[in-house]
Design an enzyme around this catalytic site. Structure first.
Site, short mmCIF file in Angstrom:
data_model
loop_
_atom_site.label_atom_id
_atom_site.label_comp_id
_atom_site.label_asym_id
_atom_site.label_seq_id
_atom_site.Cartn_x
_atom_site.Cartn_y
_atom_site.Cartn_z
N ASP A 79 0.85 -1.19 0.00
CA ASP A 79 0.00 0.00 0.00
C ASP A 79 0.89 1.25 0.00
OD1 ASP A 79 -3.22 0.53 0.94
OD2 ASP A 79 -1.81 2.21 1.15
N ILE A 80 0.47 2.26 -0.73
CA ILE A 80 1.27 3.47 -0.87
C ILE A 80 1.27 4.29 0.43
CG2 ILE A 80 -0.54 5.05 -1.71
CD1 ILE A 80 1.49 5.87 -3.93
N ASN A 84 -12.80 -3.22 2.33
CA ASN A 84 -13.81 -2.18 2.44
C ASN A 84 -14.77 -2.31 1.26
OD1 ASN A 84 -12.80 -0.86 4.79
ND2 ASN A 84 -11.12 -0.07 3.54
N GLU A 92 -12.35 3.34 -1.32
CA GLU A 92 -11.87 4.46 -2.14
C GLU A 92 -11.64 4.06 -3.59
OE1 GLU A 92 -8.29 5.72 -0.24
OE2 GLU A 92 -9.32 6.55 1.51
N VAL A 93 -11.21 2.84 -3.78
CA VAL A 93 -10.83 2.40 -5.13
C VAL A 93 -11.85 1.36 -5.61
CG1 VAL A 93 -9.04 1.36 -6.56
CG2 VAL A 93 -8.38 2.84 -4.64
N HIS A 143 -10.44 -5.33 -3.68
CA HIS A 143 -9.11 -5.58 -3.12
C HIS A 143 -9.26 -5.94 -1.65
CE1 HIS A 143 -10.07 -1.32 -2.64
NE2 HIS A 143 -9.39 -1.35 -1.50
N HIS A 198 -6.93 -5.78 2.02
CA HIS A 198 -5.74 -5.31 2.71
C HIS A 198 -5.25 -6.45 3.59
CE1 HIS A 198 -6.77 -0.87 2.15
NE2 HIS A 198 -7.93 -1.46 1.90
#
Ligand code: AMP
Length: 129
Positions: free
Chosen positions: A39-40, A97, A105-106, A110, A112
């Site tokens: 993750d960025i 999420n 958000e995206v 995905h 985490h």
């Protein structure tokens, strides 16, 4: 951009652009079903994202629509990545999420993977309803 789990899928979302190679990532694993990368903006000593290669908006979209082999391949990759990161002994958290209440958000499904320290409460305190 829809993040509610309902198509249409936005092919310009950041994870689609990472999957296509347009945006770089710090890759930790790739196979036929999934790509995993750091993750960025990490929220734990280990914070890795695992994304399926297919165009699925969210957890709901993926599990309702993806073929069983793709679902199995994706979750196999999640477990493999956690093992390869050395997280099995002390443990880790897998989180996805889904939609606005979760703060997705995206708009590309995905999960985490968090680890490397005691992660505390599953959900921050807040009003029950
Ligand atoms: P979510 O709120 O579950 O949709 O999480 C999206 C995650 O993507 C956040 O933790 C971001 O820090 C992460 N993220 C956004 N852009 C990038 C990127 N280019 N490379 C890696 N992680 C990213």
């Amino acid at each position: 951009m829809s993040v509610t789990g309902k198509p249409p899928y936005d092919p310009q979302n950041v994870f689609a652009r990472i999957l296509s190679g347009e945006i770089p990532c710090k890759r930790v694993h790739e196979d036929a079903y999934a790509l995993a990368f750091h993750d960025i903006a990490p929220q734990a000593p280990v914070h890795v994202l695992v994304v399926p290669k297919g165009e699925w908006c969210s957890a709901a979209d993926f599990h309702a629509g993806a073929p069983a082999q793709e679902i199995a391949g994706f979750w196999h990759a999640v477990a493999l990545v956690a093992r390869q990161l050395g997280l099995e002994e002390n443990g880790y958290r897998v989180l996805s999420n889904m939609g606005p209440d979760a703060g997705q958000e995206v708009g590309h499904f995905h999960v985490h993977i968090f680890g490397g320290r005691r992660l505390g409460r599953m959900v921050p305190p807040g009003p029950p309803a």
